[in-house]
Write a protein that holds these residues in place. Structure first.
Motif, PDB file in Angstrom:
ATOM      1  N   ASN A   1       3.563  -2.345   1.449  1.00 44.56           N
ATOM      2  CA  ASN A   1       4.089  -3.084   0.183  1.00 44.56           C
ATOM      3  C   ASN A   1       3.298  -3.247  -0.125  1.00 44.56           C
ATOM      4  N   PHE A   2       1.608  -2.629  -0.462  1.00 49.31           N
ATOM      5  CA  PHE A   2       0.758  -3.274  -1.088  1.00 49.31           C
ATOM      6  C   PHE A   2       1.160  -2.263  -2.520  1.00 49.31           C
ATOM      7  N   LYS A   3       1.481  -2.947  -3.190  1.00 51.90           N
ATOM      8  CA  LYS A   3       1.328  -2.025  -4.507  1.00 51.90           C
ATOM      9  C   LYS A   3      -0.440  -1.738  -5.320  1.00 51.90           C
ATOM     10  N   LYS A   4      -0.062  -0.712  -6.307  1.00 50.55           N
ATOM     11  CA  LYS A   4      -1.409   0.241  -6.519  1.00 50.55           C
ATOM     12  C   LYS A   4      -1.260  -0.082  -7.579  1.00 50.55           C
ATOM     13  N   VAL A   5      -2.479  -0.917  -8.064  1.00 45.60           N
ATOM     14  CA  VAL A   5      -2.851  -1.285  -9.251  1.00 45.60           C
ATOM     15  C   VAL A   5      -3.478  -0.559 -10.430  1.00 45.60           C
ATOM     16  N   LYS A   6      -4.087   0.266  -9.893  1.00 51.19           N
ATOM     17  CA  LYS A   6      -5.608   0.578 -10.382  1.00 51.19           C
ATOM     18  C   LYS A   6      -5.758   2.107  -9.504  1.00 51.19           C
ATOM     19  N   GLU A   7      -5.723   3.180 -10.686  1.00 50.34           N
ATOM     20  CA  GLU A   7      -6.710   4.785  -9.662  1.00 50.34           C
ATOM     21  C   GLU A   7      -7.569   4.466 -10.661  1.00 50.34           C
ATOM     22  N   GLN A   8      -9.155   4.666  -9.695  1.00 45.67           N
ATOM     23  CA  GLN A   8      -9.970   4.800 -10.741  1.00 45.67           C
ATOM     24  C   GLN A   8     -11.376   6.068  -9.958  1.00 45.67           C
ATOM     25  N   GLU A   9     -11.580   6.375 -10.482  1.00 43.49           N
ATOM     26  CA  GLU A   9     -12.290   8.166  -9.840  1.00 43.49           C
ATOM     27  C   GLU A   9     -11.490   8.463  -9.080  1.00 43.49           C
ATOM     28  N   SER A  10     -12.423   8.626  -7.503  1.00 45.46           N
ATOM     29  CA  SER A  10     -11.585   9.006  -6.676  1.00 45.46           C
ATOM     30  C   SER A  10     -10.852   7.490  -5.499  1.00 45.46           C
ATOM     31  N   MET A  11     -10.756   6.873  -6.309  1.00 50.41           N
ATOM     32  CA  MET A  11     -10.715   5.487  -5.497  1.00 50.41           C
ATOM     33  C   MET A  11      -9.226   4.416  -5.674  1.00 50.41           C
ATOM     34  N   ILE A  12      -8.092   3.964  -5.100  1.00 55.48           N
ATOM     35  CA  ILE A  12      -7.470   3.347  -5.578  1.00 55.48           C
ATOM     36  C   ILE A  12      -7.223   1.985  -4.882  1.00 55.48           C
ATOM     37  N   TYR A  13      -6.637   1.311  -5.616  1.00 54.96           N
ATOM     38  CA  TYR A  13      -6.657  -0.203  -5.642  1.00 54.96           C
ATOM     39  C   TYR A  13      -5.707  -0.759  -5.239  1.00 54.96           C
ATOM     40  N   TRP A  14      -5.161  -1.561  -4.707  1.00 58.25           N
ATOM     41  CA  TRP A  14      -3.939  -2.166  -4.156  1.00 58.25           C
ATOM     42  C   TRP A  14      -3.745  -4.298  -3.864  1.00 58.25           C
ATOM     43  N   GLU A  15      -2.983  -3.731  -3.793  1.00 49.01           N
ATOM     44  CA  GLU A  15      -2.688  -5.466  -3.702  1.00 49.01           C
ATOM     45  C   GLU A  15      -1.168  -5.978  -3.008  1.00 49.01           C
ATOM     46  N   ILE A  16      -1.240  -6.857  -2.746  1.00 49.74           N
ATOM     47  CA  ILE A  16      -0.388  -7.278  -2.419  1.00 49.74           C
ATOM     48  C   ILE A  16      -0.466  -9.134  -2.329  1.00 49.74           C
ATOM     49  N   LYS A  17       0.720 -10.030  -3.249  1.00 51.47           N
ATOM     50  CA  LYS A  17       0.864 -11.516  -3.694  1.00 51.47           C
ATOM     51  C   LYS A  17       1.741 -12.194  -2.424  1.00 51.47           C
ATOM     52  N   LYS A  18       1.051 -12.692  -1.842  1.00 56.12           N
ATOM     53  CA  LYS A  18       2.014 -14.260  -1.334  1.00 56.12           C
ATOM     54  C   LYS A  18       3.309 -14.141  -2.079  1.00 56.12           C
ATOM     55  N   SER A  19       4.834 -14.594  -1.048  1.00 57.22           N
ATOM     56  CA  SER A  19       5.864 -14.672  -1.505  1.00 57.22           C
ATOM     57  C   SER A  19       6.301 -16.291  -1.012  1.00 57.22           C
TER      58      SER A  19
END
Length: 153
Positions: free
Chosen positions: A132-150
């Protein structure tokens, strides 16, 4: 200190614990050598660097995982991981990442874990999606993800 899951034990990589990996001819990347060097200068980095992933059934080192430094002032830490190819598609990465992310959230220092992966790293993409990491950004050949503490972490 260790993180234990159903099938794995995840232990911080140090001069002492790396001996197990060396005995098993585990291929160490430069990130491990860099981490060990940084530990000599600052032992407090132990939990915020490389951790070894050990399979319980046979004590085999099957991969490494960890953080790219201490949490920052915004309480964010970046994770990364890699596993020997013969251990891909068995759920080990998902299990290890989930265990280490839960550990990070249980510390008082982390509110968000981030990760990055290449568009074509399908195994890593699946791991992050399953957790359940969320995609936050796509740039060139990379995808950036995050998961927040609930609130219930």
């Amino acid at each position: 200190m260790k993180v234990e899951t159903d099938r794995l034990i995840v232990i911080p990589c140090s001069e002492e614990t790396i001996k197990m990996a060396i005995q098993q001819n585990y291929e160490m990347g430069p990130h491990i050598r860099n981490h060990l060097q940084q530990l000599q200068d600052d032992p407090s980095l132990l939990l915020w660097g490389v951790w070894l992933v050990v399979r319980k059934e046979d004590q085999a080192v099957i991969g490494d995982i960890g953080f790219k430094g201490r949490p920052d002032e915004e309480r964010i830490v970046e994770t990364g991981y890699g596993f020997l190819e013969e251990h891909w598609n068995k759920g080990y990465a998902t299990e290890a990442v989930e265990g280490l992310v839960q550990w990070a959230f249980q510390t008082s220092n982390v509110d968000k874990v981030i990760a990055e992966t290449a568009f074509d790293n399908y195994g890593s993409l699946r791991v992050l999606e399953k957790l359940n990491f969320k995609k936050v950004k796509e740039q060139e050949s990379m995808i950036y993800w995050e998961i927040k503490k609930s609130n219930d972490s």
